[in-house]
Design an enzyme around this catalytic site. Structure first.
Site, PDB file in Angstrom:
ATOM      1  N   ASP A  51       0.952  -1.144  -0.151  1.00 52.05           N
ATOM      2  CA  ASP A  51       0.044  -0.146   0.018  1.00 52.05           C
ATOM      3  C   ASP A  51       0.965   1.177   0.043  1.00 52.05           C
ATOM      4  O   ASP A  51       1.992   1.406   0.471  1.00 52.05           O
ATOM      5  CB  ASP A  51      -0.797   0.017   1.207  1.00 52.05           C
ATOM      6  CG  ASP A  51      -2.087  -0.863   1.099  1.00 52.05           C
ATOM      7  OD1 ASP A  51      -2.316  -1.471  -0.003  1.00 52.05           O
ATOM      8  OD2 ASP A  51      -2.333  -1.278   2.246  1.00 52.05           O
ATOM      9  N   ARG A 185      -3.669  -4.595   7.235  1.00 51.90           N
ATOM     10  CA  ARG A 185      -4.611  -3.695   7.968  1.00 51.90           C
ATOM     11  C   ARG A 185      -5.992  -4.247   8.291  1.00 51.90           C
ATOM     12  O   ARG A 185      -6.539  -3.974   9.220  1.00 51.90           O
ATOM     13  CB  ARG A 185      -5.329  -2.751   6.534  1.00 51.90           C
ATOM     14  CG  ARG A 185      -4.091  -1.635   6.088  1.00 51.90           C
ATOM     15  CD  ARG A 185      -4.750  -0.705   5.008  1.00 51.90           C
ATOM     16  NE  ARG A 185      -4.730  -1.591   3.629  1.00 51.90           N
ATOM     17  CZ  ARG A 185      -5.782  -1.568   2.994  1.00 51.90           C
ATOM     18  NH1 ARG A 185      -7.094  -0.913   3.043  1.00 51.90           N
ATOM     19  NH2 ARG A 185      -5.755  -2.309   1.674  1.00 51.90           N
TER      20      ARG A 185
END
Length: 239
Positions: A51, A185
């Site tokens: 990310d 996440r």
């Protein structure tokens, strides 16, 4: 040391900077390599996306080494993750603002250690809505940004190790060793739920992919010097 032949194929580890997309890092290396070699095109791929708000090990493959990408992606990955408890965000990281708050007074170091061990082994994990997972041929993040309702199926993955590195409420830092397909996440989200407090990532660094560690990585600012020192220039003597 024998020079690398990028056209024939090479595997290089880079340390992805904060805010850069994985695609941007591939593009940067391809641009610098093509410029160094004096060519217009070079086949470059990567073995595992990070990310934009994550940093760390990204493996790039050129030429025929791109055939090794599926094998490299299967390698175990290690991360250092900073998690803030007591609040959640829609993206499960700092890309979005907190959308809910929860108490943390009940959390102790012992409780954190106990709950973390519950994630070790084979687990089921629902990917984040803001992810590249496909839903009916469309990326989940595109649907999420448009406010569409959809459901993602849980995926089976393996967490080999979780270690608590720091405990300073409302923040904790953990080291995770896991299989391909693990969303840290989502792990932060699930740890927050397990602790009854909510949680999201504040920082993430990938420290290992298979046999490649941060010690093997070149920084973006070192790409040009890496090319000059370790890559064979094109042989133009026969032209």
């Amino acid at each position: 040391m024998e020079k690398l032949d990028l056209i024939a194929g090479a595997t290089i580890a880079l340390d992805k900077p904060l805010t850069w997309s994985s695609f941007s890092l591939v593009n940067k290396f391809r641009y610098e390599a093509c410029r160094f070699l004096g060519i217009r095109k070079l086949k470059v791929g990567h073995a595992g996306t990070l990310d934009p708000l994550a940093t760390g090990v990204m493996i790039l493959c050129t030429g025929k080494h791109t055939k090794h990408i599926p094998q490299l992606q299967e390698g175990r990955k290690e991360y250092i993750a900073d998690i803030r408890l007591g609040q959640t965000t829609p993206t499960y990281d700092m890309e979005s603002e907190p959308d809910a708050f929860f108490p943390t007074d009940h959390i102790t170091r012992e409780l954190v250690l106990e709950r973390l061990q519950g994630f070790v082994g084979t687990i089921e994990q629902v990917p984040p809505a803001f992810s590249a997972v496909k839903v009916d041929g469309k990326r989940a993040y595109d649907l999420a940004r448009k406010g569409r309702d959809f459901e993602l199926k849980a995926k089976t993955l393996v967490i080999d190790e979780i270690e608590l590195l720091d405990y300073t409420l409302p923040d904790i830092q953990i080291r995770v060793v896991c299989s391909k397909g693990t969303y840290i996440r989502a792990l932060a989200r699930d740890i927050g739920i397990a602790l009854g407090s909510g949680g999201h990532l504040t920082a993430l660094r990938r420290t290992r992919v298979g046999e490649f560690t941060l010690a093997d990585c070149y920084r973006v600012e070192d790409i040009r010097s890496f090319l000059h020192q370790h890559v064979a220039p094109l042989d133009t003597t026969n032209e």
